[in-house]
Scaffold this motif. Sequence first.
Motif, mmCIF file in Angstrom:
data_model
loop_
_atom_site.group_PDB
_atom_site.id
_atom_site.type_symbol
_atom_site.label_atom_id
_atom_site.label_comp_id
_atom_site.label_asym_id
_atom_site.label_seq_id
_atom_site.Cartn_x
_atom_site.Cartn_y
_atom_site.Cartn_z
ATOM 1 N N GLU A 1 0.851 -1.201 0.000
ATOM 2 C CA GLU A 1 0.000 0.000 0.000
ATOM 3 C C GLU A 1 0.882 1.245 0.000
ATOM 4 N N ARG B 1 9.624 -6.354 5.770
ATOM 5 C CA ARG B 1 10.574 -5.236 5.741
ATOM 6 C C ARG B 1 11.450 -5.278 4.490
ATOM 7 N N ARG C 1 2.954 0.510 3.368
ATOM 8 C CA ARG C 1 2.671 -0.630 4.241
ATOM 9 C C ARG C 1 2.741 -1.893 3.402
ATOM 10 N N ALA D 1 1.764 -10.827 8.382
ATOM 11 C CA ALA D 1 2.658 -9.886 9.058
ATOM 12 C C ALA D 1 2.862 -8.685 8.158
ATOM 13 N N SER D 2 3.200 -7.546 8.765
ATOM 14 C CA SER D 2 3.331 -6.292 8.026
ATOM 15 C C SER D 2 4.547 -5.506 8.468
ATOM 16 N N TYR D 3 5.021 -4.631 7.573
ATOM 17 C CA TYR D 3 5.915 -3.548 7.959
ATOM 18 C C TYR D 3 5.341 -2.268 7.374
ATOM 19 N N ASP D 4 5.268 -1.263 8.218
ATOM 20 C CA ASP D 4 4.659 0.005 7.839
ATOM 21 C C ASP D 4 5.648 1.105 8.210
ATOM 22 N N MET E 1 7.045 0.347 11.676
ATOM 23 C CA MET E 1 6.329 -0.488 12.648
ATOM 24 C C MET E 1 6.068 -1.880 12.066
ATOM 25 N N TYR E 2 6.386 -2.906 12.845
ATOM 26 C CA TYR E 2 6.128 -4.291 12.427
ATOM 27 C C TYR E 2 4.821 -4.775 13.062
ATOM 28 N N SER E 3 4.171 -5.713 12.400
ATOM 29 C CA SER E 3 3.003 -6.331 13.026
ATOM 30 C C SER E 3 2.858 -7.781 12.595
ATOM 31 N N VAL E 4 2.183 -8.539 13.435
ATOM 32 C CA VAL E 4 1.801 -9.921 13.127
ATOM 33 C C VAL E 4 0.330 -10.073 13.486
ATOM 34 N N SER E 5 -0.427 -10.791 12.638
ATOM 35 C CA SER E 5 -1.852 -10.997 12.870
ATOM 36 C C SER E 5 -2.199 -12.482 12.877
ATOM 37 N N GLU F 1 -4.060 -8.159 15.697
ATOM 38 C CA GLU F 1 -2.789 -7.680 15.149
ATOM 39 C C GLU F 1 -1.952 -7.087 16.280
ATOM 40 N N VAL G 1 7.789 -10.552 15.890
ATOM 41 C CA VAL G 1 7.001 -9.613 16.694
ATOM 42 C C VAL G 1 6.518 -10.318 17.955
#
Lengths: 147, 147, 147, 147, 147, 147
Positions: E37, E89, E115, E126-129, F1-5, F37, F49
Amino acid sequence: MYSVSVRDHVMIAHSFRGDVFGPAQRLHGATYVVDVEFRRPELDTDGIVVDIGRASDSLRKLLAELNFRNLDDVPAFTGRNTTTEFLARVVFDGMVAAIGRGDLGPDAGAVESIRVTLHESHVASASYDGLVNAPSPPRGAGATATA
Amino acid sequence: MYSVSVRDHVMIAHSFRGDVFGPAQRLHGATYVVDVEFRRPELDTDGIVVDIGRASDSLRKLLAELNFRNLDDVPAFTGRNTTTEFLARVVFDGMVAAIGRGDLGPDAGAVESIRVTLHESHVASASYDGLVNAPSPPRGAGATATA
Amino acid sequence: MYSVSVRDHVMIAHSFRGDVFGPAQRLHGATYVVDVEFRRPELDTDGIVVDIGRASDSLRKLLAELNFRNLDDVPAFTGRNTTTEFLARVVFDGMVAAIGRGDLGPDAGAVESIRVTLHESHVASASYDGLVNAPSPPRGAGATATA
Amino acid sequence: MYSVSVRDHVMIAHSFRGDVFGPAQRLHGATYVVDVEFRRPELDTDGIVVDIGRASDSLRKLLAELNFRNLDDVPAFTGRNTTTEFLARVVFDGMVAAIGRGDLGPDAGAVESIRVTLHESHVASASYDGLVNAPSPPRGAGATATA
Amino acid sequence: MYSVSVRDHVMIAHSFRGDVFGPAQRLHGATYVVDVEFRRPELDTDGIVVDIGRASDSLRKLLAELNFRNLDDVPAFTGRNTTTEFLARVVFDGMVAAIGRGDLGPDAGAVESIRVTLHESHVASASYDGLVNAPSPPRGAGATATA
Amino acid sequence: MYSVSVRDHVMIAHSFRGDVFGPAQRLHGATYVVDVEFRRPELDTDGIVVDIGRASDSLRKLLAELNFRNLDDVPAFTGRNTTTEFLARVVFDGMVAAIGRGDLGPDAGAVESIRVTLHESHVASASYDGLVNAPSPPRGAGATATA
């Protein structure tokens, strides 16, 4: 029965003729997310139904002929309502032809049947499901034949 | 074979009787996301399987009878476990009746079969798939008949 | 922060001007599956963010103005490319106006921000995310202002 | 026909042999989201197709044998390409065996057919669909038999 | 804030080091469905966030470097666990670099943040923003720096 | 910022009090597909995370307290409408408590914020998004406090 499915999409404009269509008689459009499922009773010697790369490429090439077009201007569809179910058949016929040309590889002739599904939104879709080698006239007069 | 599918949902409470259900014997509930697929061998003269607007309206009306209810209190279901598969049949029967009444239009009588799928979560669903005009008793004694 | 999201869809035709759009400069169309997320820091005394029924109805009414239309013919969009991201902003502005009119109920004025996402296919989407009461000019000159 | 479907997933490494696979001849991997659909003509006396809890547990146990493994090192698959369609059949055979052992309960013997679908991405999947009690050799020589 | 998202996928093998990973310490694999995104406060003069065609192409090119590989053998990842969040990342850094090179067009420099989300199954992602132009050291020592 | 869902689901019955709820004032039910998340600015030394296995187990244990229940009978919810947004906060509070107890591992204390989303159907969802260590009273009086 084994099957393999691939997905792609196409974005088109069109309008419909007939009271049943209500406001969809106006020029509007749709994104169709298209699934094509190929079926055969046994796998080939590589352990596959069809080459998934070739199947995806064939679908993309087929949809490219329709993509970013106003279907009301496509000569092949003159006098027809390009409904979701009608277009499912168009994609089916195109994939059968691609198999016939060998576009999906020499072994794809063993594919017995194909199911094409077009998702027009998160709440509606339409399909055409048929044999690759229909025993008689390949399509019904009421469906896609042109006069 | 052509098909068209529409989607809606319903939110109900119920409980089950029988050891096989474990904690689901307690009063609990579910959201069912409901897909109804209508199939016929050829399109009508408008190029459709059914009027998708009428199909959606009929499904909504049918689900409205169940929506926001405790199915344990619905007289028609007395003595039955309203499992997902059982409810798929209830929706199937309701759509067959709607076609019979002409709610889906005069041409919908050409619909040969219907598949109803209820998604109860992201990991479980159930379906009933049957002919619109079953040749003999329209439903099995073990399925939905009342004594 | 609490939020509630509702979903609906709209089917439109349009074309774009600018080399960047390639074949999408031709008249084509799209189904947009539209998600609107309403956010506020605390729930109201009923325990909700907004009345989900009213929110759904407002979204449907808003999309009905665009549904089954060729956006190239909509006066409000003259001289603008009705891209997915542009339309996300149009829906955002419409929902802010609906809240201002009280369409979502007297308590919906506590909604602080809204995110609108339009899914144009299974692989692409666009969003507009903004405050309901922007502190200064409600929108950037480069975004949606008309000369 | 009634059906119930359950979903789980498995994450594996493998490589393929054969020019048709192109870069997939290298060691790589996949997440398979696995759907298993059980079908029977009538519900049992509890109103179910199978105990959905037992079905989910059986699927999890079956997938655990493959999960977090390099399938190139699994003796049962020596000399075979562990394609998505091949693995769909492996899961099918495993579920048929589980029914035979009574793992899905005493009434699950009434299940007539099973469809297993493995989704390998958002754009591709493969299935195996077959009878639980095949009338003759339970599988084709070209499919899963070892020489 | 406006955003546009594109989706693609990649299929890899890898293993993890550390007791926390349990059976995932074995060589296994994953399909990652990848969403990227792009966000910016105002649209460009064409009415877009980024050229969605260029964005898709850049993502495909970036993922092609990882696709059908055993990440344990990729020198850039030596001594790192290529977890889903770590790979989010990696894709983020790659897209920032692509913008820097002008691969997404001259106007994409206005993108403020990105993102990246990797879906590893139907139940986990999982994400990195982060900001495209981070004010200080572009990444934390604990995250992706190499000694 | 990292995230895991991570994702799981729960099936409950309940009813609402207040005219705004219309027919949902009757006893009904819902399936909630629940996404949690977890976010933190840097990965831990394992490159994660949170331990996704522990996170999934904690979510399952938390939902088990609600699963297959009539929420109208749960003492902790007396006098509250157990709306989707309210329940998102309940799950949020439960996950914060689980982190505080060390259920997600010793390193999970670095998680800064959590977003919980409950999908109640294919067209509606609600979320609560908050800091794990809120600077002042951890929740608003209007939200979840009991009299």
